[in-house]
Design a protein around this motif. Sequence first.
Motif, PDB file in Angstrom:
ATOM      1  N   ALA A  81     -50.642 -15.260  68.404  1.00 52.68           N
ATOM      2  CA  ALA A  81     -50.416 -14.159  68.798  1.00 52.68           C
ATOM      3  C   ALA A  81     -50.900 -14.033  67.486  1.00 52.68           C
ATOM      4  O   ALA A  81     -49.681 -12.558  66.830  1.00 52.68           O
ATOM      5  N   LEU A  84     -51.195  -9.787  67.778  1.00 56.59           N
ATOM      6  CA  LEU A  84     -51.279  -9.708  69.495  1.00 56.59           C
ATOM      7  C   LEU A  84     -51.002  -8.130  70.538  1.00 56.59           C
ATOM      8  O   LEU A  84     -50.236  -8.394  68.997  1.00 56.59           O
ATOM      9  N   ILE A 126     -56.972 -10.545  76.453  1.00 54.62           N
ATOM     10  CA  ILE A 126     -56.811 -12.694  77.041  1.00 54.62           C
ATOM     11  C   ILE A 126     -56.474 -12.669  78.152  1.00 54.62           C
ATOM     12  O   ILE A 126     -55.953 -13.665  78.506  1.00 54.62           O
ATOM     13  N   GLY A 161     -56.202  -9.001  72.280  1.00 59.63           N
ATOM     14  CA  GLY A 161     -56.175 -10.302  70.864  1.00 59.63           C
ATOM     15  C   GLY A 161     -57.639  -9.727  70.125  1.00 59.63           C
ATOM     16  O   GLY A 161     -58.383  -9.297  71.145  1.00 59.63           O
ATOM     17  N   VAL A 185     -51.935 -17.692  75.359  1.00 66.73           N
ATOM     18  CA  VAL A 185     -50.602 -16.989  74.362  1.00 66.73           C
ATOM     19  C   VAL A 185     -50.435 -17.726  74.157  1.00 66.73           C
ATOM     20  O   VAL A 185     -49.549 -18.524  75.305  1.00 66.73           O
TER      21      VAL A 185
END
Length: 454
Positions: A81, A84, A126, A161, A185
Amino acid sequence: MDNSGIYVGLDIGTTSIKVIVAEYVQGQMNVIGVGSERSDGMNRGVIVDIDKAAYAIKRAVESAERKANIKIHDVVAGVPANLLKIENCRGMIAISDSSREINNQDVISVANAASVHNLPPEQEVIDVLPDEFIVDGFDGIKDPRGMVGVRLEMNGTLLTGPKTIVHNLKRAIRQAGLNLVDVIVNPLALGKTVLNDGEQDFGTVILDLGAGQTTASVIHDHQLKYTYVEQEGGQFVTKDISVVLNTSLEDAEKLKVQYGYGWTADASSETFPVNIVGQNEPAAVSEEYLSEIIEARLEQIFTNIKKQLEAVNALDMPGGMVVTGGGAALPGVTDLIQDVFGMNVKIFVPDQMGLRHPGFSQSLALLNYEVSLSEVSILAKSAMVESSRVVPEQDDNYASSEDQSTNQTNYQQAQPERPIKETKRPKQPKQQTAQTSTQDRLASVRKWFSDFFD
């Protein structure tokens, strides 16, 4: 959608790579193979050397293949992450024919419309998570396929991301000779596995104690709301032990696992031998002193995370905090976390045979998340993210007559054209000639009657 089959979860960590092979039959999971190898080419959860990481992935997969007695081709992998971004998204499309039912392509199109964002060049999409669909103003729809309408809308969540992290992950997996079915994720998958339905609904903080980094994520209303990654983890605890006790990293890791405590109050005054660099004889160190070293680093990590969670009011979540990851196996760590954060804390440990260690939580979560994906979620993600998954079209037995005629027309157009032979039209009879002969006969008859009565 029947999700039965063989699934392979790939968790690429800083110090180890874990592979789980599981068979899903009628919603039940059976683990048939587990592989775990030391990582290489990694730094703080991110791939920094593709060649070394690919070789380490290949070794872990081969280990799982031997135990599962199958050949692995397709894998599901998790992405950390780091940096993110979680954003709300909304899209709308018009249905050209109001009598036509909404199909797979319409779902992809509206998800594509919702995913249109001005992303920075270093970011990429993502995942796209549909929350609800709206057909002609009727909201709360989970699957709009098969319905009719003139306007289709989608409200969802967009996860983006760093492009470098995602690219290196995909490249290393391909270089290992594997087909990457899906990228998930990590905190998103963990939320579906380590939390029960009530914890996901009311709100819970997940603390993933990794080796290279520590990740805190907030799940509320069954959605991933927030993530924060602290760039320190269990590997830094090992380095502290190595520096303070003047011992090698390998010995420091063994000491942490065998004698270490995350909460100094739980440690005893008993001593154990430690190999000191530059000395022939080992030195005696107490468990209490070793635990003080461990607790100091962990407290620093947790304090930094607490500041970030306080900023978003996440410490008041009714679900408390669930701790997982390899660092959660350290005795006394939950006592320290509870003291720092001041909230209820529990550890999640998988209960499957061969996976009863918090370090396997992430790879198991990837499998559970992938197998639970709905067809609509797969279609929405395929709008912006490359994927090898295929969603079959719905049954067309109830297709309208207009759709059938369209299909028939398309079929006819697809057939090869037959050569047309040139033929001569038959000559039509000359009407003028026929009319002339009839007039001549009438004239001869009149002449006969005329001559007869004269």
